[in-house]
Design a protein around this motif. Structure first.
Motif, mmCIF file in Angstrom:
data_model
loop_
_atom_site.group_PDB
_atom_site.id
_atom_site.type_symbol
_atom_site.label_atom_id
_atom_site.label_comp_id
_atom_site.label_asym_id
_atom_site.label_seq_id
_atom_site.Cartn_x
_atom_site.Cartn_y
_atom_site.Cartn_z
ATOM 1 N N PRO A 5 113.216 22.606 25.758
ATOM 2 C CA PRO A 5 113.021 23.517 26.896
ATOM 3 C C PRO A 5 114.008 23.158 27.988
ATOM 4 N N PRO A 6 114.256 24.105 28.900
ATOM 5 C CA PRO A 6 115.202 23.830 29.979
ATOM 6 C C PRO A 6 114.662 22.774 30.932
ATOM 7 N N LYS A 7 115.583 22.015 31.506
ATOM 8 C CA LYS A 7 115.179 21.041 32.516
ATOM 9 C C LYS A 7 114.735 21.746 33.785
ATOM 10 N N ALA A 8 113.829 21.106 34.484
ATOM 11 C CA ALA A 8 113.368 21.654 35.758
ATOM 12 C C ALA A 8 114.482 21.516 36.795
ATOM 13 N N GLN A 9 114.582 22.473 37.668
ATOM 14 C CA GLN A 9 115.553 22.386 38.758
ATOM 15 C C GLN A 9 114.868 22.597 40.100
ATOM 16 N N GLN A 76 108.301 4.648 51.325
ATOM 17 C CA GLN A 76 107.943 5.810 50.518
ATOM 18 C C GLN A 76 106.461 5.776 50.205
ATOM 19 N N TYR A 78 104.518 8.709 48.360
ATOM 20 C CA TYR A 78 104.093 9.376 47.131
ATOM 21 C C TYR A 78 104.927 10.641 46.993
ATOM 22 N N ASP A 81 104.058 17.219 44.050
ATOM 23 C CA ASP A 81 104.762 18.260 43.287
ATOM 24 C C ASP A 81 103.852 19.357 42.779
ATOM 25 N N PRO A 83 102.712 22.662 41.959
ATOM 26 C CA PRO A 83 103.631 23.803 41.857
ATOM 27 C C PRO A 83 103.382 24.882 42.919
ATOM 28 N N HIS A 90 109.851 26.239 43.476
ATOM 29 C CA HIS A 90 109.611 24.879 43.016
ATOM 30 C C HIS A 90 110.263 23.876 43.973
ATOM 31 N N ILE B 12 115.699 15.303 37.315
ATOM 32 C CA ILE B 12 114.471 14.544 37.503
ATOM 33 C C ILE B 12 113.898 14.115 36.170
ATOM 34 N N PHE B 48 113.281 13.957 30.657
ATOM 35 C CA PHE B 48 113.528 14.893 31.744
ATOM 36 C C PHE B 48 112.305 15.759 32.009
ATOM 37 N N LEU B 49 112.159 16.094 33.250
ATOM 38 C CA LEU B 49 111.102 17.032 33.647
ATOM 39 C C LEU B 49 111.509 18.416 33.202
ATOM 40 N N TRP B 50 110.586 19.131 32.557
ATOM 41 C CA TRP B 50 110.906 20.473 32.088
ATOM 42 C C TRP B 50 110.566 21.497 33.157
ATOM 43 N N ALA B 51 111.146 22.659 32.991
ATOM 44 C CA ALA B 51 110.861 23.746 33.923
ATOM 45 C C ALA B 51 109.373 24.077 33.892
ATOM 46 N N ASN B 52 108.835 24.380 35.034
ATOM 47 C CA ASN B 52 107.429 24.757 35.151
ATOM 48 C C ASN B 52 106.465 23.668 34.705
ATOM 49 N N GLU B 53 106.856 22.442 34.895
ATOM 50 C CA GLU B 53 106.017 21.334 34.490
ATOM 51 C C GLU B 53 105.789 20.467 35.724
ATOM 52 N N THR B 54 104.599 19.969 35.876
ATOM 53 C CA THR B 54 104.364 19.012 36.958
ATOM 54 C C THR B 54 104.688 17.609 36.440
ATOM 55 N N MET B 55 104.811 16.678 37.378
ATOM 56 C CA MET B 55 105.068 15.286 36.999
ATOM 57 C C MET B 55 103.953 14.788 36.094
ATOM 58 N N ALA B 56 102.731 15.123 36.471
ATOM 59 C CA ALA B 56 101.586 14.657 35.694
ATOM 60 C C ALA B 56 101.640 15.217 34.279
ATOM 61 N N GLN B 76 100.776 8.035 39.277
ATOM 62 C CA GLN B 76 102.157 7.954 39.748
ATOM 63 C C GLN B 76 102.365 6.629 40.471
ATOM 64 N N TYR B 78 105.889 5.357 41.790
ATOM 65 C CA TYR B 78 106.928 5.341 42.822
ATOM 66 C C TYR B 78 108.086 6.176 42.298
ATOM 67 N N VAL B 94 110.545 9.658 38.532
ATOM 68 C CA VAL B 94 109.217 9.452 39.094
ATOM 69 C C VAL B 94 108.453 8.587 38.094
#
Lengths: 223, 223
Positions: A5-9, A76, A78, A81, A83, A90, B12, B48-56, B76, B78, B94
DNA sequence: ACAAAAGTGTTGTATATACACCCATGA
DNA sequence: TCATGGGTGTATATACAACACTTTTGT
């Protein structure tokens, strides 16, 4: 070949919770938003991360431009994120919190778009800023118990009563004067300056300083 | 008009420190990197973080695909953004940490590209993964003192000796059996299951469970 | 009967809490 | 001389730390 899937931007912002103690009350520096969304509302100071900038640099930039302070304690907190936290799309924010002695905010305070607001009086803020504030407040209370962060809310020289006030204001309850003094002096983190407070209409208080100005964790917790 | 510098466009990632206790040792799950940079070296699992995905969600994805575990404790840690941390360019991560009972990692362990490595034996890792690991390790030790996270390193039913081992391994020193039992039982966080351990060549131990399976902070700290 | 871990109390020591009066100054 | 906050000690209660033997099971 696997298909990824595409990376998040997402866009990245830094928000800063700037605490200070003024008139015996814990306050936060808020700025009135100049643009949409939430134009005109008070919110945590922050901004987009610039190219070639670290989070810490961005936080320093916010502290400099919004609060006009340099060399203050910050760290820092936290990364938020959710959505739905920003209606523009985003946008994730890396929240920080900073501690500044009230005296050092005098320069900026004349402004109407920047105000110091008692934490307890804040009921609503844009985005997830209430959540960030709660998180910062909790971190501050906890940190007070195992570190010397109180130094960053006081002038270099201070009386034991002023120090005690910092603890009482942040903890939200009174503490016994004699026990507090016994404990804090047993920790070996403050020392006498040799100076005394003057110009008050009562017995002059001795002035202390933190042995180490800069963050340190206590060997033995305070609470 | 003011001219604003361009916004940062970092990539990210999410990295996860997966702790477990096996054979009385605190271990971390590491994966061998399949691609450059650092191809072939053991590193923290992440991606990598994917599109439309939260960190969690990304962290859960890592836990599922790399460790084959679901519904484990994680949080999470740091956000690391040292500009030189990744040779490929501006990549911030993250970091998260997770706790998994060793039994639940049996399924995946046969693999050669995934291994459980004693924390103390890890000397080098790619990127800033050593720093992330230290940070996680410290957080784990601290958290043990004011929360019930130990539940997430044990099966649902466990003996007091097993619980004590969790504390000893993470703290890195032994604790007194009688004092430990007195203290832990005074906290009102565990209860008897009514069952006993069987099949050992010694007196059967009573089995306990955590009253609340899920993260909770203690009213009174353990240390 | 032996090995192995489970289970259990007491005592001394250190820490935390509660509490009230005199002191030095400015007005 | 009065008002204001500064500064100090003790007694009690609570928490922590140190410590050793008996019990139950499997072999």
């Amino acid at each position: 070949m696997k298909v990824r899937p595409p990376k998040a931007q997402p866009e990245i912002t830094v928000d800063t919770v700037i605490f200070t103690i003024e008139e015996g009350v814990l306050k936060v520096l808020l700025v009135r938003r100049g643009g949409d969304p939430y134009k005109g509302q008070l919110a945590l100071p922050g901004g987009f991360l610039w190219a070639n900038e670290t989070m810490a640099q961005a936080a320093v930039r916010v502290l400099t431009t919004k609060a006009n302070v340099k060399d203050v304690f910050f760290e820092q907190l936290y990364t938020f994120d959710n959505p739905k936290r920003d209606t523009r799309g985003h946008v994730i924010t890396v929240a920080h919190f900073a501690l500044v002695p009230a005296q050092r905010l005098r320069s900026i305070r004349l402004d109407e778009n920047v105000s110091l607001v008692p934490v307890k009086s804040i009921k609503r803020m844009p985005f997830d800023h209430m959540e960030i504030l709660s998180y910062a407040d909790k971190r501050l209370r906890t940190k007070l118990g195992y570190s010397n962060v109180a130094y960053s809310l006081l002038p270099e020289a201070f009386t034991l009563s002023q120090l005690q006030e910092v603890y009482e204001v942040i903890l939200g309850h009174e503490v016994d004067k004699r026990n507090f003094r016994k404990k804090i002096q047993s920790l070996d983190i403050i020392e006498l300056t040799g100076q005394k407070q003057t110009g008050r209409k009562h017995r002059p208080a001795r002035l202390f300083r933190f042995k180490k100005r800069g963050y340190a964790e206590l060997e033995e917790p305070l609470f």
